[in-house]
Design a protein around this motif. Structure first.
Motif, PDB file in Angstrom:
ATOM      1  N   ILE A   1      47.450  45.356  41.022  1.00 34.85           N
ATOM      2  CA  ILE A   1      47.500  44.907  39.626  1.00 34.85           C
ATOM      3  C   ILE A   1      47.827  46.106  38.731  1.00 34.85           C
ATOM      4  CG2 ILE A   1      46.151  43.958  37.714  1.00 34.85           C
ATOM      5  CD1 ILE A   1      44.573  42.377  39.901  1.00 34.85           C
TER       6      ILE A   1
ATOM      7  N   SER B   1      37.723  41.973  33.706  1.00 35.91           N
ATOM      8  CA  SER B   1      38.833  42.777  34.214  1.00 35.91           C
ATOM      9  C   SER B   1      40.017  42.731  33.257  1.00 35.91           C
ATOM     10  CB  SER B   1      39.256  42.283  35.598  1.00 35.91           C
ATOM     11  OG  SER B   1      38.240  42.563  36.542  1.00 35.91           O
TER      12      SER B   1
ATOM     13  N   MET C   1      41.456  46.907  41.271  1.00 32.36           N
ATOM     14  CA  MET C   1      42.715  46.447  40.688  1.00 32.36           C
ATOM     15  C   MET C   1      43.875  47.351  41.113  1.00 32.36           C
ATOM     16  SD  MET C   1      41.752  44.857  36.949  1.00 32.36           S
ATOM     17  CE  MET C   1      40.724  46.185  36.330  1.00 32.36           C
TER      18      MET C   1
ATOM     19  N   ARG D   1      46.452  37.888  50.003  1.00 32.58           N
ATOM     20  CA  ARG D   1      45.399  37.553  49.059  1.00 32.58           C
ATOM     21  C   ARG D   1      45.902  37.719  47.635  1.00 32.58           C
ATOM     22  NH1 ARG D   1      41.159  39.362  46.062  1.00 32.58           N
ATOM     23  NH2 ARG D   1      41.093  41.580  46.297  1.00 32.58           N
ATOM     24  N   VAL D   2      45.688  36.681  46.832  1.00 33.23           N
ATOM     25  CA  VAL D   2      46.046  36.754  45.419  1.00 33.23           C
ATOM     26  C   VAL D   2      44.834  37.287  44.664  1.00 33.23           C
ATOM     27  CG1 VAL D   2      46.750  35.450  43.394  1.00 33.23           C
ATOM     28  CG2 VAL D   2      47.639  34.820  45.644  1.00 33.23           C
ATOM     29  N   PRO D   3      44.960  38.462  44.045  1.00 35.09           N
ATOM     30  CA  PRO D   3      43.807  39.030  43.339  1.00 35.09           C
ATOM     31  C   PRO D   3      43.454  38.195  42.114  1.00 35.09           C
ATOM     32  CG  PRO D   3      45.760  40.410  43.046  1.00 35.09           C
ATOM     33  CD  PRO D   3      46.141  39.298  43.971  1.00 35.09           C
ATOM     34  N   SER D   4      42.155  38.041  41.900  1.00 31.73           N
ATOM     35  CA  SER D   4      41.720  37.309  40.715  1.00 31.73           C
ATOM     36  C   SER D   4      41.373  38.295  39.612  1.00 31.73           C
ATOM     37  CB  SER D   4      40.504  36.439  41.039  1.00 31.73           C
ATOM     38  OG  SER D   4      39.404  37.259  41.374  1.00 31.73           O
ATOM     39  N   VAL D   5      41.650  37.894  38.403  1.00 29.65           N
ATOM     40  CA  VAL D   5      41.359  38.723  37.242  1.00 29.65           C
ATOM     41  C   VAL D   5      40.468  37.899  36.317  1.00 29.65           C
ATOM     42  CG1 VAL D   5      42.334  39.995  35.301  1.00 29.65           C
ATOM     43  CG2 VAL D   5      43.563  39.923  37.465  1.00 29.65           C
ATOM     44  N   ASP D   6      39.203  38.287  36.242  1.00 30.10           N
ATOM     45  CA  ASP D   6      38.297  37.575  35.353  1.00 30.10           C
ATOM     46  C   ASP D   6      38.394  38.152  33.941  1.00 30.10           C
ATOM     47  OD1 ASP D   6      36.872  39.967  35.402  1.00 30.10           O
ATOM     48  OD2 ASP D   6      35.185  39.167  36.535  1.00 30.10           O
TER      49      ASP D   6
ATOM     50  N   ASP E   1      44.591  46.257  44.702  1.00 31.44           N
ATOM     51  CA  ASP E   1      45.240  44.945  44.701  1.00 31.44           C
ATOM     52  C   ASP E   1      46.662  44.997  44.153  1.00 31.44           C
ATOM     53  OD1 ASP E   1      42.972  43.732  45.752  1.00 31.44           O
ATOM     54  OD2 ASP E   1      42.228  43.032  43.801  1.00 31.44           O
TER      55      ASP E   1
ATOM     56  N   ARG F   1      35.845  48.250  39.581  1.00 41.53           N
ATOM     57  CA  ARG F   1      36.823  47.229  39.175  1.00 41.53           C
ATOM     58  C   ARG F   1      38.219  47.841  39.036  1.00 41.53           C
ATOM     59  NH1 ARG F   1      35.444  42.159  36.409  1.00 41.53           N
ATOM     60  NH2 ARG F   1      33.226  41.774  36.697  1.00 41.53           N
TER      61      ARG F   1
END
Length: 155
Positions: free
Chosen positions: A51, A10, A46, A2-7, A49, A42
Motif C-alpha cells: 500500500i 489506517s 502497509m 491477499r487483498v490488504p484491508s485499510v480500515d 502489503d 500498521r
C-alpha cells in the motif's frame, strides 16, 4: 493474492503520511489515537502489503535547471510481446524519462521527459528516444506551465 484491508485508522495514517511526511510515528499515532508501537506496526504492515510503495523527497525541477517538460506520445511499429517488453525495459533505464504509461487509443505509450532546455531535449530525442526498441513515431508537446502535479492520492 491477499487483498490488504485499510480500515478508518489506517486511512487516517495514510492521509497524514501524504500531507505531512515529516511527522514522526509518535506524532502520527497521537493524531490517530494510537501509541507509537501499534502505529509503527500498521505503517510497516502497509509497506509489506505494498500500500505504501516507498518514500521520496520531491524536488523542484525548475530550481535544478530542468525547466523543459515534454509530453511524448509514442507509437510502436509492432505490438508483439517482445517489442513491448524491450521498449518498457529500455525506458526504465532512461533517467530523462520521469513518467511512462502504457495507454489506449492512437498511441501506445505516454512519456514525460525533463530537460535543461529545448536543445537538450532535441539531443535526448535524437540519441535516445527515437532509438528505443520498436519506435515508429513520437509526437512531442512542450508544456507551458505546470498547474498541478501531485503524488497524493484522493483518499
Amino acid at each position: 493474492m491477499r487483498v490488504p484491508s485499510v480500515d478508518a485508522t489506517s486511512l487516517k495514517i495514510l492521509k497524514l503520511l501524504q500531507a505531512e511526511p515529516e511527522l514522526t510515528v509518535a506524532e502520527i499515532g497521537e493524531r490517530v489515537g494510537l501509541s507509537h508501537t501499534p502505529c509503527w506496526r500498521r505503517i510497516k504492515q502497509m509497506e509489506a502489503d505494498g500500500i505504501i510503495k516507498g518514500r521520496v523527497v520531491l524536488l523542484d525541477p525548475d530550481k535544478l535547471d530542468l525547466e523543459v517538460s515534454v509530453l511524448c506520445f509514442v507509437r510502436l511499429k509492432q505490438h508483439d510481446e517482445d517489442t513491448l517488453l524491450a521498449f518498457e525495459t529500455a525506458v526504465l533505464d532512461m533517467p530523462d524519462v520521469v513518467q511512462c504509461y502504457s495507454v489506449t487509443g492512437e498511441h501506445d505509450y505516454f512519456l514525460r521527459v525533463l530537460a535543461r532546455d529545448v536543445k537538450t531535449y532535441e539531443e535526448v530525442l535524437k540519441k535516445s528516444l527515437l532509438h528505443l526498441p520498436g519506435v515508429a513515431f513520437i509526437n512531442s508537446s512542450f508544456t507551458l506551465r505546470e498547474l498541478k502535479n501531485t503524488q497524493a492520492l484522493p483518499l
